[in-house]
Design a protein around this motif. Sequence first.
Motif, PDB file in Angstrom:
ATOM      1  N   ILE A 196       1.045  -1.102   0.123  1.00 54.49           N
ATOM      2  CA  ILE A 196       0.026   0.010   0.114  1.00 54.49           C
ATOM      3  C   ILE A 196       0.899   1.189  -0.047  1.00 54.49           C
ATOM      4  CG2 ILE A 196      -1.932   1.471   1.217  1.00 54.49           C
ATOM      5  CD1 ILE A 196      -2.848  -1.401   2.494  1.00 54.49           C
ATOM      6  N   THR A 197       0.969   2.072  -1.237  1.00 58.08           N
ATOM      7  CA  THR A 197       1.533   3.312  -1.202  1.00 58.08           C
ATOM      8  C   THR A 197       1.080   4.301  -0.144  1.00 58.08           C
ATOM      9  OG1 THR A 197       0.546   4.175  -3.004  1.00 58.08           O
ATOM     10  CG2 THR A 197       2.124   2.878  -3.673  1.00 58.08           C
TER      11      THR A 197
ATOM     12  N   GLU B 163      -1.932   6.030  -1.883  1.00 57.85           N
ATOM     13  CA  GLU B 163      -3.091   5.370  -1.741  1.00 57.85           C
ATOM     14  C   GLU B 163      -3.852   5.654  -0.334  1.00 57.85           C
ATOM     15  OE1 GLU B 163      -4.975   0.977  -2.373  1.00 57.85           O
ATOM     16  OE2 GLU B 163      -2.680   1.236  -2.499  1.00 57.85           O
TER      17      GLU B 163
ATOM     18  N   SER C  42      -7.225   8.143   0.570  1.00 58.88           N
ATOM     19  CA  SER C  42      -8.662   7.277   1.261  1.00 58.88           C
ATOM     20  C   SER C  42      -9.094   8.027   2.499  1.00 58.88           C
ATOM     21  CB  SER C  42      -8.526   5.755   1.340  1.00 58.88           C
ATOM     22  OG  SER C  42      -8.189   5.400   0.119  1.00 58.88           O
TER      23      SER C  42
ATOM     24  N   LYS D  48     -11.524  -1.860   1.155  1.00 59.49           N
ATOM     25  CA  LYS D  48     -10.606  -2.296  -0.128  1.00 59.49           C
ATOM     26  C   LYS D  48      -9.732  -3.607   0.161  1.00 59.49           C
ATOM     27  CE  LYS D  48      -7.807   0.147  -3.397  1.00 59.49           C
ATOM     28  NZ  LYS D  48      -7.163   1.251  -3.906  1.00 59.49           N
TER      29      LYS D  48
END
Length: 269
Positions: free
Chosen positions: A172-173, A176, A180, A216
């Motif tokens: 997970i960058t 990103e 969110s 997600k």
Amino acid sequence: MLDFPNAKINLGLYITEKRADGFHNLQSCFYPVRWCDALEILPSEREAFDMTGLPVPGNAETNLCLKAYKLLQQDYNLPPVHMHLHKVIPMGAGLGGGSADAAYTLRILNQLFELKLYDDALENYARQLGSDCAFFVRNEPVIATERGDVFTPVTLDLSSYTCVVVYPGIHITTAEAYGSIKPKQPTCDMQMLLKQDVEVWQDVLKNDFEEALFPKYPELLQLKEKLYEAGATYASMTGSGSAVYGLFKGDAPDNLLFPARYAVWQGQL
């Protein structure tokens, strides 16, 4: 000179506001764990940097170890060195491994070349390399605020707990994760939360990224639930993910098994 940059976990993580510079302010407790890389720096006739272990995206010129060396070289005219990094801490896991490598580079160079820099000075250099790099200079539990680079000491002893950290291979960058999130002020003071018994942390100590990322990546929620089912006193995602950890009073259960593709570390805090 050889040293072992270690990871950290977040005990609670609250994203409080978006800053004018594009970063975010946060509140969190950073706690060191002994999942370590290995970093060796030796004087050399020519500058060299190489890596083994886990593959690191990008080329060597973008590695934080090399950036840390260049940063000190500007002010202290350092001679050439050969740096070798053996990468063990997973990347994109919220464990701060790259930040630790950068901070330990500063620490090793300070000792190797007798620069006589105190921790405050090393932290100021580390802040130029990344938001949580400065934590690894002193490497002690703190409450971190602002970008994660302003620290308040905290008295917190978790040495009676075994920590199990599990990285399920989901990268997970930072972009990103923060894309969110909806910043909001926490309803409770971090110092007060940490003074409560670990047994009640499950109900009061939260990581804001879980709400954004669990829908997600349901595998992360399942992993957290598995740690609780195995008897963890407290479990949480660390940082912006995707590693999840559990704190077990005493020893962790022997039958706690994970898929072979997961990277797992466990040890005393």
